[in-house]
Design a protein around this motif. Sequence first.
Motif, PDB file in Angstrom:
ATOM      1  N   ASP A   1       0.800  -1.223   0.000  1.00 13.50           N
ATOM      2  CA  ASP A   1       0.000   0.000   0.000  1.00 13.50           C
ATOM      3  C   ASP A   1       0.831   1.271   0.000  1.00 13.50           C
ATOM      4  OD1 ASP A   1      -2.411  -1.473   2.227  1.00 13.50           O
ATOM      5  OD2 ASP A   1      -2.335  -1.516   0.050  1.00 13.50           O
ATOM      6  N   ARG A   2       2.107   1.200   0.026  1.00  8.99           N
ATOM      7  CA  ARG A   2       3.003   2.351   0.049  1.00  8.99           C
ATOM      8  C   ARG A   2       3.200   2.840   1.480  1.00  8.99           C
ATOM      9  NH1 ARG A   2       5.615   3.797  -4.211  1.00  8.99           N
ATOM     10  NH2 ARG A   2       4.921   5.237  -5.764  1.00  8.99           N
TER      11      ARG A   2
ATOM     12  N   GLN B   1       7.516   6.865   7.625  1.00  8.00           N
ATOM     13  CA  GLN B   1       7.017   5.612   8.205  1.00  8.00           C
ATOM     14  C   GLN B   1       8.092   4.530   8.185  1.00  8.00           C
ATOM     15  OE1 GLN B   1       3.668   5.457   5.483  1.00  8.00           O
ATOM     16  NE2 GLN B   1       2.246   5.500   7.225  1.00  8.00           N
ATOM     17  N   LEU B   2       8.970   4.570   7.196  1.00  7.48           N
ATOM     18  CA  LEU B   2      10.037   3.575   7.079  1.00  7.48           C
ATOM     19  C   LEU B   2      11.216   3.864   8.004  1.00  7.48           C
ATOM     20  CD1 LEU B   2      10.081   3.214   3.201  1.00  7.48           C
ATOM     21  CD2 LEU B   2       9.277   1.514   4.853  1.00  7.48           C
TER      22      LEU B   2
ATOM     23  N   SER C   1      11.221   6.526  -1.294  1.00  2.00           N
ATOM     24  CA  SER C   1       9.764   6.608  -1.264  1.00  2.00           C
ATOM     25  C   SER C   1       9.086   5.905  -2.428  1.00  2.00           C
ATOM     26  CB  SER C   1       9.325   8.069  -1.207  1.00  2.00           C
ATOM     27  OG  SER C   1       9.832   8.764  -2.326  1.00  2.00           O
ATOM     28  N   ALA C   2       9.851   5.552  -3.467  1.00  3.14           N
ATOM     29  CA  ALA C   2       9.237   4.911  -4.635  1.00  3.14           C
ATOM     30  C   ALA C   2      10.197   3.926  -5.278  1.00  3.14           C
ATOM     31  CB  ALA C   2       8.827   5.969  -5.659  1.00  3.14           C
TER      32      ALA C   2
ATOM     33  N   GLY D   1      11.164  -4.150  -0.640  1.00  5.44           N
ATOM     34  CA  GLY D   1      10.007  -3.275  -0.597  1.00  5.44           C
ATOM     35  C   GLY D   1       9.330  -3.340   0.757  1.00  5.44           C
ATOM     36  N   CYS D   2       8.444  -2.406   1.013  1.00  7.03           N
ATOM     37  CA  CYS D   2       7.764  -2.415   2.308  1.00  7.03           C
ATOM     38  C   CYS D   2       6.787  -3.572   2.426  1.00  7.03           C
ATOM     39  CB  CYS D   2       7.117  -1.074   2.617  1.00  7.03           C
ATOM     40  SG  CYS D   2       6.041  -0.422   1.381  1.00  7.03           S
ATOM     41  N   ASN D   3       6.548  -4.295   1.323  1.00  7.68           N
ATOM     42  CA  ASN D   3       5.752  -5.515   1.412  1.00  7.68           C
ATOM     43  C   ASN D   3       6.481  -6.586   2.218  1.00  7.68           C
ATOM     44  OD1 ASN D   3       7.596  -5.605  -0.856  1.00  7.68           O
ATOM     45  ND2 ASN D   3       6.653  -7.556  -1.392  1.00  7.68           N
ATOM     46  N   LYS D   4       7.757  -6.414   2.457  1.00  4.04           N
ATOM     47  CA  LYS D   4       8.552  -7.381   3.227  1.00  4.04           C
ATOM     48  C   LYS D   4       8.537  -7.088   4.728  1.00  4.04           C
ATOM     49  CE  LYS D   4      10.020  -9.356  -0.578  1.00  4.04           C
ATOM     50  NZ  LYS D   4      11.198 -10.070  -0.911  1.00  4.04           N
TER      51      LYS D   4
END
Length: 142
Positions: free
Chosen positions: A3-4, A9-10, A28-29, A135-138
């Motif tokens: 979801d980004r 946040q990271l 960020s991307a 990625g932040c999906n991890k």
Amino acid sequence: MNDRMTVDQLEPIAEALRRNRMVAHCVSAKEDVLPLVKQLLNPESTVAVGGSETLFQTGVIDLLKNGEYSFLDRYAEGLTAAQRDEVLLSSMAVDTYLCSSNAITRNGELYNVDGRANRVAALAHGPKTVIVVAGCNKIVDD
């Protein structure tokens, strides 16, 4: 990315990685990954990779294949099984190894499971420099 997430946040996760003696960068991307990786690589380096869809999706594999680096290409067309095994073995002695992680905890821990243990070996006792692109999906809680 799930979801980004913003760099803000990271950043707490990056700080947790730093507390665990890792260097961490946030972008960020997906499009920001390639310039950062290029900045981290020495053009005179010998490089190799672990199996990673993330490296393909971010363009890192194409960057390594562009001829600027001495790339031990496990994906090269026409490799026999024995040649691929040799690439994987030789990958432990490169200057820089790139991979992803199966998961990264909010406490700054990398979680990896490998069929051949090449990525785990590289992280634990392999090349001098290992770059993990994830990625932040991890990101997981624990």
